[in-house]
Design a protein around this motif. Structure first.
Motif, PDB file in Angstrom:
ATOM      1  N   THR A  58     -14.218 -15.782  48.954  1.00 26.60           N
ATOM      2  CA  THR A  58     -13.963 -17.179  48.591  1.00 26.60           C
ATOM      3  C   THR A  58     -13.892 -18.072  49.820  1.00 26.60           C
ATOM      4  OG1 THR A  58     -12.750 -16.503  46.604  1.00 26.60           O
ATOM      5  CG2 THR A  58     -12.347 -18.730  47.429  1.00 26.60           C
TER       6      THR A  58
ATOM      7  N   LEU B 109     -18.030 -19.363  49.660  1.00 24.87           N
ATOM      8  CA  LEU B 109     -17.954 -20.637  48.943  1.00 24.87           C
ATOM      9  C   LEU B 109     -17.904 -21.832  49.875  1.00 24.87           C
ATOM     10  CD1 LEU B 109     -15.568 -19.963  45.922  1.00 24.87           C
ATOM     11  CD2 LEU B 109     -18.052 -19.956  46.014  1.00 24.87           C
TER      12      LEU B 109
ATOM     13  N   SER C 215     -19.147 -25.643  48.967  1.00 30.16           N
ATOM     14  CA  SER C 215     -18.287 -26.823  49.051  1.00 30.16           C
ATOM     15  C   SER C 215     -18.953 -27.931  49.858  1.00 30.16           C
ATOM     16  CB  SER C 215     -16.951 -26.431  49.685  1.00 30.16           C
ATOM     17  OG  SER C 215     -16.131 -27.562  49.859  1.00 30.16           O
TER      18      SER C 215
END
Length: 252
Positions: free
Chosen positions: A133, A137, A141
């Motif tokens: 994460t 990610l 983002s």
């Protein structure tokens, strides 16, 4: 007394909690965040120890189970870690820093609780999910922010959104022998109005070289002229191998 087999099992739980907490903290320290390897490892092993206390008897001749309710102990860990997480959340003007680091600390406590409860496989899977994460990610983002634009409701009352602060990373590569000289050069170069140094880290690389990483805050969003001038000035030093800068995520 606690039997050898139980003692070995509990020791394995503690070691797993430390290792997984350190793995989670590695990514945070690599990005120069407040809570790094040691902090996340301590949070994880602390949660594991609390869960162990709640699930293993401290009285009697045998290590029989359940004097205290382990779920109650885990619940107290969840609420208690919030005070530690609040310590890494800072507000600079309209920017809020440390949210991701605080959430990572909270997750590290969960990993330690799983390891302390004897669920090492679940702790390993959870650690992999946390690290993924925080790394995989990140580009997602950034893509969303570029596609839709980053809007902060707190800036609605400001006279000029360009007055908000922005964070940047400055990297300078040099030899190990010239590390002190280049570090002083970096500090001298970024010591100018409108910029503030908030972190400085030295990391060894291959071929006897080191990276000098400086976290810099610009008081005016989008003002990179000073950074560009600093990179150009630093690059003129014969001991500098390379130098560059890039935007950093302030909410981490």
């Amino acid at each position: 007394m606690i039997g050898i087999d139980v003692l070995l099992d509990l020791s394995v739980r503690i070691v797993v909690a430390i290792a997984l907490g350190a793995a989670i903290g590695l990514e945070r320290q690599w990005r120069l965040r407040t809570a790094g390897i040691r902090t996340n490892a301590l949070v994880s092993v602390g949660a594991a120890l609390f869960v162990i206390v709640g699930s293993v008897s401290l009285e009697g001749n045998e290590a029989t189970h359940v004097v205290a309710d382990p779920t109650r102990v885990a619940a107290q860990v969840v609420s208690g870690i919030g005070f530690l997480g609040a310590g890494v959340i800072l507000r600079d003007g309209f920017n809020i820093r440390g949210l991701t680091t605080a959430a990572t600390l909270w997750c590290a406590a969960a990993i330690g609780s799983l390891a302390g409860a004897g669920m090492e496989i679940f702790a390993l899977v959870g650690s992999a999910a946390i690290i993924a994460t925080n790394t995989l990610l990140r580009p997602v983002s950034r893509m969303v922010n570029r596609r839709f634009g980053h809007h902060d409701p707190a800036q609605d009352n400001s006279a000029d959104e360009d007055e908000a602060e922005s964070d940047y990373m400055l990297e300078v590569v040099t030899s190990e022998k010239s590390e002190q000289r280049v570090r002083a050069l970096v500090l001298q170069t970024i010591d100018q109005p409108g910029y503030m140094l908030h972190s400085l880290d030295i990391r060894p690389t291959k071929e006897s070289r080191v990276k000098v990483l400086a976290g810099i805050t610009s008081q005016t969003a989008g003002d990179t002229a000073g950074l560009q001038a600093a990179v150009q000035r630093i690059s003129l030093d014969p001991k500098v191998v390379s130098s560059r800068w890039w935007p950093a995520e302030s909410e981490d």
